[in-house]
Design an enzyme around this catalytic site. Structure first.
Site, PDB file in Angstrom:
ATOM      1  N   HIS A 122       0.855  -1.181   0.000  1.00 39.92           N
ATOM      2  CA  HIS A 122       0.000   0.000   0.000  1.00 39.92           C
ATOM      3  C   HIS A 122       0.897   1.238   0.000  1.00 39.92           C
ATOM      4  O   HIS A 122       2.024   1.208   0.503  1.00 39.92           O
ATOM      5  CB  HIS A 122      -0.875  -0.032   1.261  1.00 39.92           C
ATOM      6  CG  HIS A 122      -1.936   1.008   1.348  1.00 39.92           C
ATOM      7  ND1 HIS A 122      -1.679   2.319   1.686  1.00 39.92           N
ATOM      8  CD2 HIS A 122      -3.287   0.929   1.155  1.00 39.92           C
ATOM      9  CE1 HIS A 122      -2.823   2.994   1.718  1.00 39.92           C
ATOM     10  NE2 HIS A 122      -3.805   2.184   1.389  1.00 39.92           N
ATOM     11  N   ASP A 172       2.931  -4.432   8.104  1.00 43.08           N
ATOM     12  CA  ASP A 172       1.666  -3.713   7.973  1.00 43.08           C
ATOM     13  C   ASP A 172       0.541  -4.736   8.147  1.00 43.08           C
ATOM     14  O   ASP A 172       0.296  -5.560   7.271  1.00 43.08           O
ATOM     15  CB  ASP A 172       1.604  -3.047   6.590  1.00 43.08           C
ATOM     16  CG  ASP A 172       0.249  -2.418   6.286  1.00 43.08           C
ATOM     17  OD1 ASP A 172      -0.689  -2.538   7.108  1.00 43.08           O
ATOM     18  OD2 ASP A 172       0.110  -1.816   5.198  1.00 43.08           O
ATOM     19  N   GLN A 183      -4.747  -5.371   6.997  1.00 44.21           N
ATOM     20  CA  GLN A 183      -5.710  -6.323   6.438  1.00 44.21           C
ATOM     21  C   GLN A 183      -5.673  -7.664   7.152  1.00 44.21           C
ATOM     22  O   GLN A 183      -6.473  -8.559   6.822  1.00 44.21           O
ATOM     23  CB  GLN A 183      -5.444  -6.513   4.937  1.00 44.21           C
ATOM     24  CG  GLN A 183      -5.545  -5.251   4.113  1.00 44.21           C
ATOM     25  CD  GLN A 183      -6.959  -4.680   4.069  1.00 44.21           C
ATOM     26  OE1 GLN A 183      -7.944  -5.366   4.304  1.00 44.21           O
ATOM     27  NE2 GLN A 183      -7.062  -3.400   3.772  1.00 44.21           N
ATOM     28  N   LYS A 200     -10.770  -0.796  10.257  1.00 47.60           N
ATOM     29  CA  LYS A 200     -10.967  -1.980   9.419  1.00 47.60           C
ATOM     30  C   LYS A 200     -11.425  -3.186  10.242  1.00 47.60           C
ATOM     31  O   LYS A 200     -11.923  -4.165   9.688  1.00 47.60           O
ATOM     32  CB  LYS A 200      -9.684  -2.312   8.654  1.00 47.60           C
ATOM     33  CG  LYS A 200      -9.266  -1.224   7.658  1.00 47.60           C
ATOM     34  CD  LYS A 200      -8.040  -1.621   6.895  1.00 47.60           C
ATOM     35  CE  LYS A 200      -7.488  -0.460   6.067  1.00 47.60           C
ATOM     36  NZ  LYS A 200      -8.416   0.002   5.017  1.00 47.60           N
ATOM     37  N   CYS A 248      -4.664   2.454  -3.782  1.00 47.73           N
ATOM     38  CA  CYS A 248      -3.426   2.942  -3.149  1.00 47.73           C
ATOM     39  C   CYS A 248      -2.287   1.947  -3.340  1.00 47.73           C
ATOM     40  O   CYS A 248      -1.511   1.670  -2.415  1.00 47.73           O
ATOM     41  CB  CYS A 248      -3.649   3.229  -1.661  1.00 47.73           C
ATOM     42  SG  CYS A 248      -4.784   4.587  -1.340  1.00 47.73           S
TER      43      CYS A 248
END
Length: 411
Positions: free
Chosen positions: A128, A205, A208, A231, A369
């Site tokens: 991202h 990261d 997700q 999220k 993104c």
């Protein structure tokens, strides 16, 4: 994915906990397939935020009166809930506005003072922008360079090529746990182990991953792990950075102000202990109380059940989409989250998404993104359907039927 679905869970009742999912769009029942963008909020999260503002609203760590104590206890309670959810210590968890802030915190407080000309940073093709741009800014200011780990034909990291990049010049490896475009689940534990053997600091990261998988950050072996609250069915403007204590102790503050100090004199300042020295100013108190409620909700549901439910929905959606003539799916990793990026021959992604919206179906279209990943596939944009545990198999069928319908309109 080895989790098995708990057959006792009433998924219709779970869905009923999310009030927004009952609305209509353009006169059609809403089918919300954009959870990779932001998750919907259960009633308990909305109620927690409302209750704070109605009954407990005060600033944290600044007053000895009852409201101030209640606010502080609830805020720190949310930190502890999140720490338990991630299997880390609360004093290793910096609360912040989300993954973007968390990654920038690492970039400016760890990387900027640590890197120098000749050093290298390794990123992956599937990152991202939030896990690319901060490192570019750091590289420009330090003279470090950026190397890119590429993908195989399935949209998975080519691990042999990745490990070949991990030369002595590499000081930092930053990668996503789960791709927001491809759904690819990266083997972060193995990758972090290989990096650690070479003395390379690792950043993961987890935007997700946290909403959809059982997470045990302690077992991953990374140095930093970033998450975003909105999220995972929490309020916007919430998230966290987990970091090893030795890093938190050594890193200078990123932003100065109130709450991150012990004593201020014009001759100098004594900073607070981690993680509070990185939490300047008034935080999003209500938001984090809401995130604590979201953690309670997900924990009660069981993340192994969330994962299994979403895998069942993914399998159904993938099978049905494979029957759509001219449809191409991007990313067919052997381990994959419930994200499907696709294009239909002869139709622009934005046209597809616009017409699907008129049918009540909310999907994402664009570059997500992830410009470098779009360039890799030679496309300007894709459509993305991202599913969550509150979706249904009937919605998958209705989505595919709508896709057949709009495809004919664009033919």
């Amino acid at each position: 994915m080895n989790a098995s679905l708990d057959s006792t869970i009433d998924w219709a009742r779970v869905r009923a906990d999310f009030p927004l999912l009952t609305r209509k769009v353009h006169g059609k029942p809403l089918i919300y397939f954009d959870s990779a963008n932001t998750g919907q909020k259960p009633e308990s999260v909305i109620a927690a935020v409302d209750d704070f503002y109605r009954h407990h609203n005060a600033n944290v760590s600044r007053a000895v009166h009852a409201l101030g104590t209640e606010a502080t206890d609830a805020y720190e309670g949310a930190r502890n809930k999140l720490a338990k959810f991630l299997n880390v210590r609360g004093d290793e968890l910096v609360l912040c506005s989300g993954t973007t802030f968390a990654l920038n915190l690492v970039a400016y407080s760890w990387a900027l003072p640590s890197l120098q000309p000749g050093d290298a940073i390794v990123l992956t093709r599937m990152e991202h922008h939030a896990n690319i741009v901060p490192w570019q800014l750091v590289a420009q200011r330090t003279g470090a360079t950026i190397k890119v780990a590429e993908l195989n034909e399935r949209g998975e990291l080519d691990l042999d090529r990745l490990y070949a990049l991990l030369t002595p010049q590499v000081k930092l490896l930053s990668l996503t746990h789960v791709s927001n475009v491809l759904g690819t689940v990266n083997p972060v534990r193995e990758i972090c182990r290989e990096a650690r053997r070479r003395g390379i600091v690792t950043v993961v990261d987890g935007s997700q991953a946290a909403p959809h998988r059982v997470l045990d950050i302690a077992s991953i072996g990374c140095d930093f792990y970033a998450i975003t609250g909105h999220k995972m069915s929490g309020p916007t403007g919430t998230g966290a950075l987990w970091a090893r204590r030795e890093h938190l102790a050594a890193m200078p503050p990123f932003i100065g102000g109130g709450e991150m100090i012990k004593e201020v004199r014009f001759e100098g300042t004594v900073f607070n202990d981690p993680p509070h020295k990185f939490e300047a100013g008034t935080p999003n108190i209500a938001g984090f109380i809401g995130l604590g409620a979201a953690v309670d909700y997900l924990s009660a549901l069981g993340m192994h059940n969330v994962e299994a439910r979403e895998q069942a929905l993914l399998a159904h959606a993938t099978e049905e989409l494979s029957k759509v003539e001219g449809l191409r799916i991007f990313g067919e990793a052997r381990e994959k989250a419930a994200v499907i990026s696709f294009l239909v021959e002869g139709a622009h992604a934005h046209d597809l998404a616009t017409l699907l919206d008129l049918e009540g179906v909310a999907i994402r279209s664009g570059h997500h993104c992830a410009h470098p990943l779009m360039h890799h596939f030679g496309v300007a944009a894709t459509c993305r359907a991202s599913l969550a545990f509150y979706n249904t198999h009937d919605e998958v069928d209705a989505f595919v039927a709508a896709l057949h319908k709009v495809r004919k309109l664009l033919a």
